[in-house]
Enzyme design. Structure first.
Site, short mmCIF file in Angstrom:
data_model
loop_
_atom_site.label_atom_id
_atom_site.label_comp_id
_atom_site.label_asym_id
_atom_site.label_seq_id
_atom_site.Cartn_x
_atom_site.Cartn_y
_atom_site.Cartn_z
N ARG A 226 0.86 -1.18 0.00
CA ARG A 226 0.00 0.00 0.00
C ARG A 226 0.89 1.23 0.00
O ARG A 226 1.95 1.24 0.64
CB ARG A 226 -0.91 0.02 1.24
CG ARG A 226 -2.10 -0.92 1.16
CD ARG A 226 -3.13 -0.46 0.12
NE ARG A 226 -4.28 -1.35 0.04
CZ ARG A 226 -4.43 -2.34 -0.84
NH1 ARG A 226 -3.50 -2.57 -1.74
NH2 ARG A 226 -5.53 -3.08 -0.84
N HIS A 274 -1.62 0.82 -9.83
CA HIS A 274 -2.24 -0.17 -8.95
C HIS A 274 -2.84 -1.34 -9.73
O HIS A 274 -4.07 -1.53 -9.77
CB HIS A 274 -3.30 0.49 -8.05
CG HIS A 274 -3.63 -0.37 -6.85
ND1 HIS A 274 -4.05 0.17 -5.65
CD2 HIS A 274 -3.60 -1.71 -6.66
CE1 HIS A 274 -4.27 -0.81 -4.78
NE2 HIS A 274 -4.00 -1.97 -5.38
N1 LIG Z 1 -0.85 -3.92 -5.49
C1 LIG Z 1 -1.79 -4.83 -5.58
O1 LIG Z 1 -2.36 -5.05 -6.65
C2 LIG Z 1 -2.12 -5.66 -4.36
C3 LIG Z 1 -2.82 -6.87 -4.56
C4 LIG Z 1 -3.05 -7.68 -3.44
C5 LIG Z 1 -2.62 -7.30 -2.17
N2 LIG Z 1 -1.97 -6.10 -2.02
C6 LIG Z 1 -1.50 -5.70 -0.68
O2 LIG Z 1 -0.65 -6.71 -0.15
C7 LIG Z 1 -0.93 -6.83 1.25
C8 LIG Z 1 -0.44 -8.16 1.79
O3 LIG Z 1 -1.32 -9.20 1.40
P1 LIG Z 1 -1.18 -10.66 2.02
O4 LIG Z 1 -2.30 -11.48 1.49
O5 LIG Z 1 0.19 -11.18 1.86
O6 LIG Z 1 -1.42 -10.32 3.57
P2 LIG Z 1 -1.05 -11.23 4.85
O7 LIG Z 1 -1.08 -12.66 4.49
O8 LIG Z 1 -1.93 -10.73 5.95
O9 LIG Z 1 0.47 -10.83 5.16
C9 LIG Z 1 0.83 -9.61 5.71
C10 LIG Z 1 2.27 -9.65 6.20
O10 LIG Z 1 2.63 -8.36 6.72
C11 LIG Z 1 3.14 -8.53 8.04
N3 LIG Z 1 2.82 -7.37 8.89
C12 LIG Z 1 1.63 -6.80 9.11
N4 LIG Z 1 1.73 -5.79 10.00
C13 LIG Z 1 3.04 -5.75 10.34
C14 LIG Z 1 3.80 -4.94 11.22
N5 LIG Z 1 3.24 -3.96 11.94
N6 LIG Z 1 5.13 -5.18 11.32
C15 LIG Z 1 5.70 -6.17 10.62
N7 LIG Z 1 5.05 -6.98 9.77
C16 LIG Z 1 3.73 -6.76 9.63
C17 LIG Z 1 2.46 -9.77 8.58
O11 LIG Z 1 3.18 -10.28 9.68
P3 LIG Z 1 2.51 -11.39 10.66
O12 LIG Z 1 2.08 -12.52 9.79
O13 LIG Z 1 3.62 -11.75 11.55
O14 LIG Z 1 1.36 -10.75 11.33
C18 LIG Z 1 2.49 -10.66 7.34
O15 LIG Z 1 3.76 -11.23 7.19
C19 LIG Z 1 -2.43 -6.58 1.34
O16 LIG Z 1 -2.81 -6.17 2.64
C20 LIG Z 1 -2.64 -5.50 0.31
O17 LIG Z 1 -2.52 -4.23 0.92
C21 LIG Z 1 -1.71 -5.28 -3.09
#
Ligand SMILES: NC(=O)c1ccc[n+]([C@@H]2O[C@H](COP(=O)([O-])OP(=O)(O)OC[C@H]3O[C@@H](n4cnc5c(N)ncnc54)[C@H](OP(=O)(O)O)[C@@H]3O)[C@@H](O)[C@H]2O)c1
Length: 311
Positions: A226, A274
């Site tokens: 993000r 995006h």
């Molecule tokens: N650009 C695009 O087209 C697109 C498409 C899809 C997704 N996204 C973005 O990608 C993000 C990630 O997706 P995902 O499915 O991989 O999510 P996820 O499975 O929830 O993974 C999030 C990761 O971030 C870590 N994290 C969260 N808060 C943190 C903090 N304060 N300090 C350190 N690490 C932290 C989490 O750690 P823990 O597991 O230890 O909690 C986890 O490793 C989405 O939330 C979205 O914003 C973007």
């Protein structure tokens, strides 16, 4: 008698979703907004960027499906019905698209394409000796569902990969770090830093001047998480003084990126609007169907968002 499913998105094709959802759930009563009919019929709602207050209109709503992985937008709506679970998508095809975006960008930098494209524009033939992948350590900040998939694909290409998360993680072939105490050592070895974290109050502006200057000089940034993860003014400054060599950004604090935003004038920043990945109806319909089945059978749901944590 089972309830109907509302569909609300100005970005996704309702007919495409209808086709795949009906394949997975024959007989589903699928109602794209604004043809909702009686609001009391709505049992589940698939939504992407619905206006605040929309979910309050459906008194019998039992499941909200966020058409995407990131839930920061939906959680901004403080009128969301409190007891209704929110499911987010965790989709293998989306993971693949995210990994493609990162691989394309990492390989572009690794194989010197920005320089080669510049030489081509200037009609200059200049040999640049290629390096092996082992010489380019990459850090993935946020090794959750998408991040661990991306990290694994980078390992497959021979890059030394580390990952950082909030809680301890184990991903084969990846050196893992977690928590604020381990952030600096993680950054110190990341010649390319890939951001795939959710936007939460804790991650707001997490990539600030301190973080940028803890990276090796000339490091590159790829952001597909993000936009608000990055302090944008700090990034512009760090590129200007050579601390950061280049950045490829898919997401921004304000989208669409305003035409007078300083990033447009920084040649080292590649900007994409995006689109690193999308929700893929063919594959994602299956998990939505399974959760709806579980909901109706009174079984435990999966991929449910922790509202307090923010992701
Ligand atoms: N650009 C695009 O087209 C697109 C498409 C899809 C997704 N996204 C973005 O990608 C993000 C990630 O997706 P995902 O499915 O991989 O999510 P996820 O499975 O929830 O993974 C999030 C990761 O971030 C870590 N994290 C969260 N808060 C943190 C903090 N304060 N300090 C350190 N690490 C932290 C989490 O750690 P823990 O597991 O230890 O909690 C986890 O490793 C989405 O939330 C979205 O914003 C973007």
């Amino acid at each position: 008698m089972t309830g109907a499913m509302l569909f609300y998105s100005k970005f996704d094709d309702a007919n495409d979703w209808r086709e795949h959802l009906l394949n997975a759930m024959p007989g589903l009563d699928f109602r794209p907004h604004p043809d909702v009919g009686n609001p009391a019929d709505i049992e589940s709602a698939m939504v992407w960027k619905a206006p605040p207050g929309e979910m309050r209109k459906y008194p019998n709503l039992k499941l909200i499906v966020n058409i995407g992985a990131g839930v920061d937008y939906i959680l901004k709506d403080d009128t969301l019905p409190p007891g209704v679970p929110i499911m987010r998508l965790v989709d293998p095809e989306q993971n693949r698209m995210m990994a493609q975006y990162v691989l394309l960008t990492v390989l572009r930098y690794h194989r010197n394409f920005p320089e080669l494209e510049k030489q081509r524009r200037e009609k200059r033939w200049q040999y640049i000796h290629p390096r092996e992948s082992a010489s380019l350590p990459i850090g993935v900040m946020g090794i959750g569902n998408i991040g661990s998939h991306v990290a694994t694909e980078l390992v497959r290409q021979g890059f030394p990969v580390s990952g950082w998360s909030r809680t301890p993680k184990s991903v084969e072939g990846v050196a893992t770090f977690h928590g604020r105490d381990q952030l600096k050592p993680f950054l110190a070895r990341s010649h390319i830093l890939v951001l795939i974290m959710p936007f939460t109050p804790e991650t707001d502006g997490i990539v600030n001047r301190d973080v940028l200057y803890a990276l090796p000089r000339g490091a590159k940034i790829i952001n597909i998480g993000r936009g608000a993860l990055i302090d944008e003014a700090a990034l512009a400054g760090a590129i200007r003084d050579g601390q950061i060599g280049a950045a490829t950004l898919d997401v921004f604090r304000t989208e669409p990126l305003p035409s007078d935003h300083p990033f447009w004038d920084i040649e080292e920043i590649t900007i994409t609007p995006h689109l690193a990945s999308i929700a893929v109806p063919r594959s994602a319909s299956l998990q939505i169907a399974e959760n709806l089945r579980r909901l109706r059978a009174g079984e435990k749901l999966f991929n449910i968002v922790d509202r307090a944590r923010g992701y």
